[in-house]
Design a protein around this motif. Structure first.
Motif, PDB file in Angstrom:
ATOM      1  N   ASP A   1      -3.986   0.923   1.051  1.00  0.00           N
ATOM      2  CA  ASP A   1      -2.690   0.847   1.737  1.00  0.00           C
ATOM      3  C   ASP A   1      -2.838   0.161   3.097  1.00  0.00           C
ATOM      4  O   ASP A   1      -2.006  -0.685   3.479  1.00  0.00           O
ATOM      5  CB  ASP A   1      -2.107   2.252   1.914  1.00  0.00           C
ATOM      6  CG  ASP A   1      -1.771   2.917   0.588  1.00  0.00           C
ATOM      7  OD1 ASP A   1      -1.586   2.182  -0.403  1.00  0.00           O
ATOM      8  OD2 ASP A   1      -1.694   4.163   0.546  1.00  0.00           O
TER       9      ASP A   1
ATOM     10  N   GLN B   1      -3.273  -3.665   2.602  1.00  0.00           N
ATOM     11  CA  GLN B   1      -2.024  -4.371   2.306  1.00  0.00           C
ATOM     12  C   GLN B   1      -1.199  -4.577   3.570  1.00  0.00           C
ATOM     13  O   GLN B   1      -0.629  -5.662   3.805  1.00  0.00           O
ATOM     14  CB  GLN B   1      -1.229  -3.590   1.263  1.00  0.00           C
ATOM     15  CG  GLN B   1      -1.884  -3.553  -0.107  1.00  0.00           C
ATOM     16  CD  GLN B   1      -1.125  -2.704  -1.103  1.00  0.00           C
ATOM     17  OE1 GLN B   1      -0.014  -2.234  -0.824  1.00  0.00           O
ATOM     18  NE2 GLN B   1      -1.707  -2.485  -2.271  1.00  0.00           N
ATOM     19  N   SER B   2      -1.149  -3.571   4.423  1.00  0.00           N
ATOM     20  CA  SER B   2      -0.395  -3.692   5.673  1.00  0.00           C
ATOM     21  C   SER B   2      -1.034  -4.717   6.601  1.00  0.00           C
ATOM     22  O   SER B   2      -0.350  -5.518   7.247  1.00  0.00           O
ATOM     23  CB  SER B   2      -0.314  -2.331   6.369  1.00  0.00           C
ATOM     24  OG  SER B   2       0.363  -1.386   5.557  1.00  0.00           O
TER      25      SER B   2
ATOM     26  N   VAL C   1      -2.934  -7.341   5.794  1.00  0.00           N
ATOM     27  CA  VAL C   1      -2.714  -8.692   5.271  1.00  0.00           C
ATOM     28  C   VAL C   1      -1.285  -9.146   5.551  1.00  0.00           C
ATOM     29  O   VAL C   1      -1.033 -10.321   5.911  1.00  0.00           O
ATOM     30  CB  VAL C   1      -3.025  -8.723   3.763  1.00  0.00           C
ATOM     31  CG1 VAL C   1      -2.602 -10.060   3.160  1.00  0.00           C
ATOM     32  CG2 VAL C   1      -4.504  -8.482   3.519  1.00  0.00           C
ATOM     33  N   LYS C   2      -0.343  -8.227   5.419  1.00  0.00           N
ATOM     34  CA  LYS C   2       1.056  -8.557   5.693  1.00  0.00           C
ATOM     35  C   LYS C   2       1.243  -8.937   7.166  1.00  0.00           C
ATOM     36  O   LYS C   2       1.933  -9.912   7.499  1.00  0.00           O
ATOM     37  CB  LYS C   2       1.933  -7.368   5.323  1.00  0.00           C
ATOM     38  CG  LYS C   2       3.415  -7.627   5.476  1.00  0.00           C
ATOM     39  CD  LYS C   2       4.223  -6.425   5.006  1.00  0.00           C
ATOM     40  CE  LYS C   2       5.724  -6.698   5.141  1.00  0.00           C
ATOM     41  NZ  LYS C   2       6.532  -5.531   4.692  1.00  0.00           N
ATOM     42  N   VAL C   3       0.620  -8.162   8.077  1.00  0.00           N
ATOM     43  CA  VAL C   3       0.711  -8.453   9.507  1.00  0.00           C
ATOM     44  C   VAL C   3       0.076  -9.806   9.812  1.00  0.00           C
ATOM     45  O   VAL C   3       0.597 -10.594  10.630  1.00  0.00           O
ATOM     46  CB  VAL C   3       0.032  -7.333  10.319  1.00  0.00           C
ATOM     47  CG1 VAL C   3      -0.098  -7.740  11.787  1.00  0.00           C
ATOM     48  CG2 VAL C   3       0.812  -6.042  10.196  1.00  0.00           C
ATOM     49  N   GLN C   4      -1.041 -10.125   9.178  1.00  0.00           N
ATOM     50  CA  GLN C   4      -1.713 -11.405   9.409  1.00  0.00           C
ATOM     51  C   GLN C   4      -0.813 -12.567   9.014  1.00  0.00           C
ATOM     52  O   GLN C   4      -0.702 -13.564   9.753  1.00  0.00           O
ATOM     53  CB  GLN C   4      -3.024 -11.444   8.605  1.00  0.00           C
ATOM     54  CG  GLN C   4      -3.769 -12.760   8.741  1.00  0.00           C
ATOM     55  CD  GLN C   4      -5.047 -12.782   7.925  1.00  0.00           C
ATOM     56  OE1 GLN C   4      -6.123 -12.952   8.450  1.00  0.00           O
ATOM     57  NE2 GLN C   4      -4.924 -12.594   6.620  1.00  0.00           N
ATOM     58  N   LYS C   5      -0.154 -12.470   7.885  1.00  0.00           N
ATOM     59  CA  LYS C   5       0.736 -13.538   7.434  1.00  0.00           C
ATOM     60  C   LYS C   5       1.921 -13.706   8.378  1.00  0.00           C
ATOM     61  O   LYS C   5       2.311 -14.836   8.739  1.00  0.00           O
ATOM     62  CB  LYS C   5       1.221 -13.244   6.017  1.00  0.00           C
ATOM     63  CG  LYS C   5       0.136 -13.352   4.953  1.00  0.00           C
ATOM     64  CD  LYS C   5       0.693 -13.038   3.571  1.00  0.00           C
ATOM     65  CE  LYS C   5      -0.397 -13.161   2.500  1.00  0.00           C
ATOM     66  NZ  LYS C   5       0.133 -12.831   1.150  1.00  0.00           N
ATOM     67  N   LEU C   6       2.499 -12.588   8.803  1.00  0.00           N
ATOM     68  CA  LEU C   6       3.658 -12.662   9.701  1.00  0.00           C
ATOM     69  C   LEU C   6       3.255 -13.240  11.055  1.00  0.00           C
ATOM     70  O   LEU C   6       3.986 -14.066  11.639  1.00  0.00           O
ATOM     71  CB  LEU C   6       4.258 -11.271   9.873  1.00  0.00           C
ATOM     72  CG  LEU C   6       4.980 -10.689   8.654  1.00  0.00           C
ATOM     73  CD1 LEU C   6       5.411  -9.249   8.919  1.00  0.00           C
ATOM     74  CD2 LEU C   6       6.183 -11.544   8.281  1.00  0.00           C
TER      75      LEU C   6
ATOM     76  N   GLN D   1       2.811 -16.946  10.753  1.00  0.00           N
ATOM     77  CA  GLN D   1       4.104 -17.614  10.574  1.00  0.00           C
ATOM     78  C   GLN D   1       4.845 -17.713  11.909  1.00  0.00           C
ATOM     79  O   GLN D   1       5.411 -18.760  12.245  1.00  0.00           O
ATOM     80  CB  GLN D   1       4.943 -16.850   9.542  1.00  0.00           C
ATOM     81  CG  GLN D   1       6.253 -17.536   9.201  1.00  0.00           C
ATOM     82  CD  GLN D   1       6.044 -18.881   8.526  1.00  0.00           C
ATOM     83  OE1 GLN D   1       5.237 -18.994   7.606  1.00  0.00           O
ATOM     84  NE2 GLN D   1       6.754 -19.910   8.988  1.00  0.00           N
TER      85      GLN D   1
ATOM     86  N   ALA E   1      -7.198  -7.662   9.558  1.00  0.00           N
ATOM     87  CA  ALA E   1      -7.169  -7.909   8.115  1.00  0.00           C
ATOM     88  C   ALA E   1      -8.580  -8.030   7.548  1.00  0.00           C
ATOM     89  O   ALA E   1      -8.891  -7.479   6.480  1.00  0.00           O
ATOM     90  CB  ALA E   1      -6.359  -9.167   7.824  1.00  0.00           C
TER      91      ALA E   1
END
Length: 503
Positions: free
Chosen positions: A408, A411-412, A414-419, A422, A441
């Motif tokens: 868990d 996943q959080s 990786v999501k923060v890294q992408k945001l 961006q 991440a």
């Protein structure tokens, strides 16, 4: 008539031990009894208090479904030098049984001699014909037997048999330890393969991020600090990846030695996927652990041997009786088969210790002390075995929960890294947040891989703590500890190995 009386005396002397044999001086041995729990405290999917659910007998590593691990473990059983050396201790223990058992039987020997003898001219008692030189030719057979009145030899034989059984269990324990070490090293190596894949992916992302910061700097929409941060992040990941490869090389060398191969010519290709899965390990009921751990069986057999040694020490207080008979022919020429040239002698001797300064009492007391010590070591072995099972049960359960939680978190992250990336590309945020998100991440990915590797290692430890599918029924029976009657050491090594391992 005189010869007949001598034969009668000899027959009586030989029959007396048969009538008196069977006096047992060793205490009656009872295997130690310990109060055991009805179930294990460790929780999780690995606990199953079902007497019929046990580890399967045979190669336990097949539970992992890894063909490479299967091949390596097979090579270990066939070529590991430490295991081969341990097997020889069992061979030597069997020979010790043969040595002790030989004392139960009469010892028969034959001999012959030819000599030419000359006496001094001034000898006191010259030969009747006046000659000073004479031949002497003779051959004879000698029979000696020490009757086992007080079961001393039989107890020595029993002790040697129990020691051989303990040696067989110790070999099985050594085999299991080596197999577990190889499986653990292999699991760590595959974990490092997965870490290398994670770092390779991260290095690719960091190279892209560094390229973006350089383009933004060229367009004068980003600061040089962003480029420095991106390049530092890239170099740090490359350093960590190199360290992973170095640790992998060292583990590969250790696996080669365990498999009985030269590290210089051994290589395991990287295999990042699919990852090794931690299997469900049936623990069974606690009482079965006493029959499934080779080290516990070895400790119990040592107790049995120490008990028999008490009987050996007690027998030393009683008379030591020995019977002997010699028969043959002697002649100055070669008429050896002539009845007048025959010779024979029959005798018996006995020795009873009267005073030896407390020697035998000290030996008896020491034998009781060794028996008590063996009992204490047995209880210690049992307690340590239960500790190992409980430790690995708890680890297996907790690490399974921790791995789910880490997934868990990953996943959080990786999501923060992408945001964050961006937002930086859109010019909304600075690169510092991108760096922080990338570090989080990557750390989450590495932690997830390490947790899974630890979970696989915990399952290996649990299998070993439960005996690796071994059973006390795999121990050789007392009669099976006798050495082979022919020279079968070289061609029987494989059979001995199979007998000791129970496979």
């Amino acid at each position: 008539m005189k010869a007949r009386r001598s034969v009668c005396r000899l027959g009586t002397a030989l029959a007396l031990p048969l009538l008196m044999a069977g006096c047992e001086l060793a205490p009656v041995y009872h295997p130690p009894q310990m109060v055991l729990p009805t179930s294990y405290q460790g929780s999780g999917p690995f606990v199953k208090a079902d007497p019929d659910e046990q580890l399967q007998h045979g190669p336990w590593w097949k539970m992992y479904g890894d063909a490479q691990l299967d091949a390596l473990e097979t090579q270990l059983d066939a070529a590991n030098p430490d295991l081969a050396a341990a097997l020889q201790t069992y061979v030597q223990a069997r020979d010790a049984v043969g040595e002790a058992r030989a004392g139960l039987f009469p010892q028969l020997g034959v001999g012959a001699g030819v000599s030419e003898n000359k006496e001094s001219a001034h000898t006191l008692f010259r030969h009747i014909d006046g000659s000073l030189q004479q031949s002497s030719n003779q051959y004879a057979a000698a029979l000696t037997w020490q009757p086992d009145f007080w079961s001393q030899t039989r107890n020595m034989t029993r002790a040697a048999m129990h020691d051989a059984q303990a040696s067989a269990a110790q070999v099985a324990s050594a085999r299991l330890g080596l197999e577990m070490e190889l499986a653990s090293d292999y699991a760590q190596l595959r974990g490092l393969d997965e870490e290398h894949a994670v770092f390779s992916q991260a290095i690719g992302l960091y190279q892209t991020a560094a390229h973006i910061t350089q383009m933004r700097l060229a367009d004068r929409i980003a600061a040089g600090l962003d480029v420095a941060r991106a390049e530092n992040q890239l170099a740090t990941a490359q350093v960590a990846d190199t360290d992973v490869l170095a640790r992998r090389d060292v583990l590969e060398h250790a696996i080669a030695v365990l498999a009985g191969q030269n590290p210089a010519s051994f290589h395991l290709p990287p295999q990042p996927a699919p990852r090794m899965a931690a299997p469900r390990v049936p623990a069974g009921v606690p009482s079965s652990l006493l029959q499934r751990r080779p080290d516990i069986a070895a400790a119990e057999r040592v107790m049995a041997a120490a008990n028999a040694q008490i009987g050996v020490a007690r027998a030393a207080f009683y008379p030591n009786i020995r019977l002997s008979a010699v028969g043959g022919f002697e002649d100055s020429g070669f008429g050896l088969a002539s009845l007048p040239n025959s010779l024979w002698s029959v005798g018996a001797s006995a020795m009873l210790p009267l005073f030896e300064g407390g020697l035998r009492h000290a030996e008896l007391q020491a034998s009781w002390s060794r028996f008590t010590q063996a009992g204490d070591q047995y209880r210690s072995t049992v307690l340590q075995a239960f500790q190992q099972v409980e430790d690995n049960l708890v680890l297996s359960s907790r690490l399974a929960d921790e791995e789910r939680q880490q997934n868990d978190a990953l996943q959080s992250a990786v999501k923060v890294q992408k945001l964050a990336m961006q937002l930086y590309e859109d010019g909304i945020d600075n690169y510092l947040n991108v760096t922080v998100a990338q570090i989080a991440a990557l750390d989450a990915q590495v932690a997830q891989v390490e947790l899974h590797t630890r979970r696989v290692e915990a399952s290996i430890g649990l299998i070993g703590a439960l005996g690796g599918g071994w059973s006390s029924s795999d121990l050789p029976a007392p009669d099976q500890t006798l050495p082979p009657t022919d020279n079968a050491v070289a061609r029987g090594a494989a059979a001995v190995a199979m007998q000791v391992s129970g496979r």
